[in-house]
Design a protein around this motif. Sequence first.
Motif, short mmCIF file in Angstrom:
data_model
loop_
_atom_site.label_atom_id
_atom_site.label_comp_id
_atom_site.label_asym_id
_atom_site.label_seq_id
_atom_site.Cartn_x
_atom_site.Cartn_y
_atom_site.Cartn_z
N GLN A 1 0.84 -0.96 -0.22
CA GLN A 1 -0.25 0.31 -0.08
C GLN A 1 1.11 1.58 0.04
O GLN A 1 0.59 2.30 -0.87
CB GLN A 1 -0.49 -0.78 1.16
CG GLN A 1 -1.81 -1.17 1.45
CD GLN A 1 -2.82 -1.82 0.35
OE1 GLN A 1 -2.19 -1.85 -0.90
NE2 GLN A 1 -4.18 -1.07 0.09
N ILE A 2 2.34 1.12 0.68
CA ILE A 2 2.97 1.94 0.80
C ILE A 2 3.84 2.51 -0.90
O ILE A 2 3.67 3.72 -1.65
CB ILE A 2 3.62 2.17 1.88
CG1 ILE A 2 3.96 2.09 3.35
CG2 ILE A 2 5.15 3.82 1.07
CD1 ILE A 2 4.78 1.40 4.50
N ALA A 3 4.05 1.03 -1.38
CA ALA A 3 4.26 1.76 -2.70
C ALA A 3 3.32 1.81 -3.57
O ALA A 3 3.44 3.01 -4.35
CB ALA A 3 4.70 0.41 -3.61
N ILE A 4 1.69 1.75 -3.69
CA ILE A 4 1.03 2.36 -4.08
C ILE A 4 0.48 3.68 -4.33
O ILE A 4 0.28 4.44 -5.04
CB ILE A 4 -0.70 1.47 -4.30
CG1 ILE A 4 -0.62 -0.13 -4.94
CG2 ILE A 4 -1.87 1.68 -4.81
CD1 ILE A 4 -1.21 -1.04 -4.57
N ALA A 5 0.54 4.62 -2.38
CA ALA A 5 0.21 5.26 -2.50
C ALA A 5 0.70 6.51 -2.68
O ALA A 5 -0.07 7.38 -3.54
CB ALA A 5 0.23 5.26 -0.93
N SER A 6 1.93 6.26 -3.19
CA SER A 6 3.10 7.73 -3.93
C SER A 6 2.47 7.72 -5.73
O SER A 6 2.87 8.29 -5.97
CB SER A 6 4.13 7.54 -3.48
OG SER A 6 4.45 7.87 -2.10
N GLY A 7 2.69 5.56 -6.00
CA GLY A 7 2.40 5.84 -6.94
C GLY A 7 1.18 5.89 -8.04
O GLY A 7 1.39 7.04 -9.00
N MET A 8 -0.08 6.45 -6.72
CA MET A 8 -1.08 7.09 -7.43
C MET A 8 -1.26 8.76 -7.92
O MET A 8 -1.72 8.82 -8.45
CB MET A 8 -2.46 6.42 -6.22
CG MET A 8 -2.65 4.97 -6.76
SD MET A 8 -3.36 4.48 -8.80
CE MET A 8 -5.01 5.73 -8.61
N ILE A 9 -0.11 8.94 -6.96
CA ILE A 9 0.11 11.08 -6.73
C ILE A 9 0.98 10.46 -8.59
O ILE A 9 0.25 11.93 -9.36
CB ILE A 9 0.90 11.39 -6.39
CG1 ILE A 9 0.20 11.45 -4.52
CG2 ILE A 9 0.94 12.60 -6.41
CD1 ILE A 9 1.11 11.66 -3.09
N GLY A 10 2.46 9.91 -8.40
CA GLY A 10 2.36 9.77 -10.30
C GLY A 10 1.80 9.83 -11.21
O GLY A 10 1.61 10.45 -12.33
N VAL A 11 0.81 8.71 -11.45
CA VAL A 11 0.36 8.50 -12.18
C VAL A 11 -1.35 9.54 -12.61
O VAL A 11 -1.49 9.71 -13.51
CB VAL A 11 -0.88 6.67 -11.69
CG1 VAL A 11 -2.26 6.57 -12.91
CG2 VAL A 11 -0.19 5.61 -11.80
N SER A 12 -1.95 10.56 -12.07
CA SER A 12 -2.52 10.81 -11.60
C SER A 12 -2.01 12.68 -12.05
O SER A 12 -2.48 13.19 -12.65
CB SER A 12 -3.07 11.27 -9.95
OG SER A 12 -3.84 10.90 -9.97
N GLU A 13 -0.48 12.79 -12.14
CA GLU A 13 0.28 13.76 -12.03
C GLU A 13 0.20 13.12 -13.84
O GLU A 13 0.36 14.76 -14.86
CB GLU A 13 1.37 14.17 -11.27
CG GLU A 13 0.83 14.88 -9.43
CD GLU A 13 2.00 14.96 -8.90
OE1 GLU A 13 3.41 14.42 -9.69
OE2 GLU A 13 1.94 16.33 -8.37
N ALA A 14 0.94 12.30 -13.78
CA ALA A 14 0.94 11.99 -15.59
C ALA A 14 0.32 12.26 -16.52
O ALA A 14 0.02 12.81 -17.70
CB ALA A 14 1.76 10.76 -15.31
#
Length: 289
Positions: free
Chosen positions: A176-189
């Motif tokens: 979940q920690i890995a997904i959390a920051s990753g979802m910010i990156g996906v949204s920003e991209a």
Amino acid sequence: MKQKVGFIGLGVMGQSMAKHILLAGYPLSVYTRTKQKAEELVNLGAVWIDSISELSKECEIIITMIGYPKDVEEVYLGEEGILSSAKPGTYVIDMTTSQPSLAKRIYEQANSKEIHSLDAPVSGGDIGAREARLAIMVGGEKHAFDTCLPLLEKMGQNIVYQGEAGSGQHTKMCNQIAIASGMIGVSEAISYAKKSGLEPANVLKSITTGAAGSWSLSNLAPRMLAEDFEPGFFIKHFIKDMGIAIDESNAMDLYTPGLELAYKLYEQLAEAGYKDKGTQALVKLWDEK
């Protein structure tokens, strides 16, 4: 003859998971708070049981896939809960994402009653559940894992024994920690692609197979573009998971700025009325700015 399995909790993921078990030929009994959710499974041959205690008395393996740690505590440790009703020798598998400390308590109480306990949270969302290719992270005694592995294989593909009780839940926190920051990156991209005048769907063709590739980018970014915010995994449950991860990290004096930022952003989203939508709705924070 295959073991008699009980399944408690038939939500977005639990419904598909239970169905795979039933179609694999296991005698299946089910219980969920909303009986209507069990209709499809009952029509396929599952047996509806009116209470957790009755189901626990009848089944050799009991799987739970429910909501929050408080629900897990009640279902396992309550007066009419699983551990008060199950026979010695029963195997119990909690696949809810919950607190590692609670998984250890359940294990200790189960062990005192000669009941075998595994904590086995999953990752893969509604798609992974439907296609029986969940990642399953397991804590508990190795012999219990070996006994239950054939059943777990009906629901997932990447099934890894992580160690003693609570280890499955700790592993899910890493997930979940890995997904959390990753979802910010996906949204920003996605938002950057739109603002720069690119065709976002075409951008995904380039970046999903490169170094930026991730499950979230491949599976959730297309939903963002389609404005499909229906839940494969509820925002309210992701907030719950991140809260557990933050508490565990604080207890270990671990610095997690990415996790804490994601937690704040998802809380904003929940306050805006999206708590029952899927985690891909995070992109709405950018769309509305």
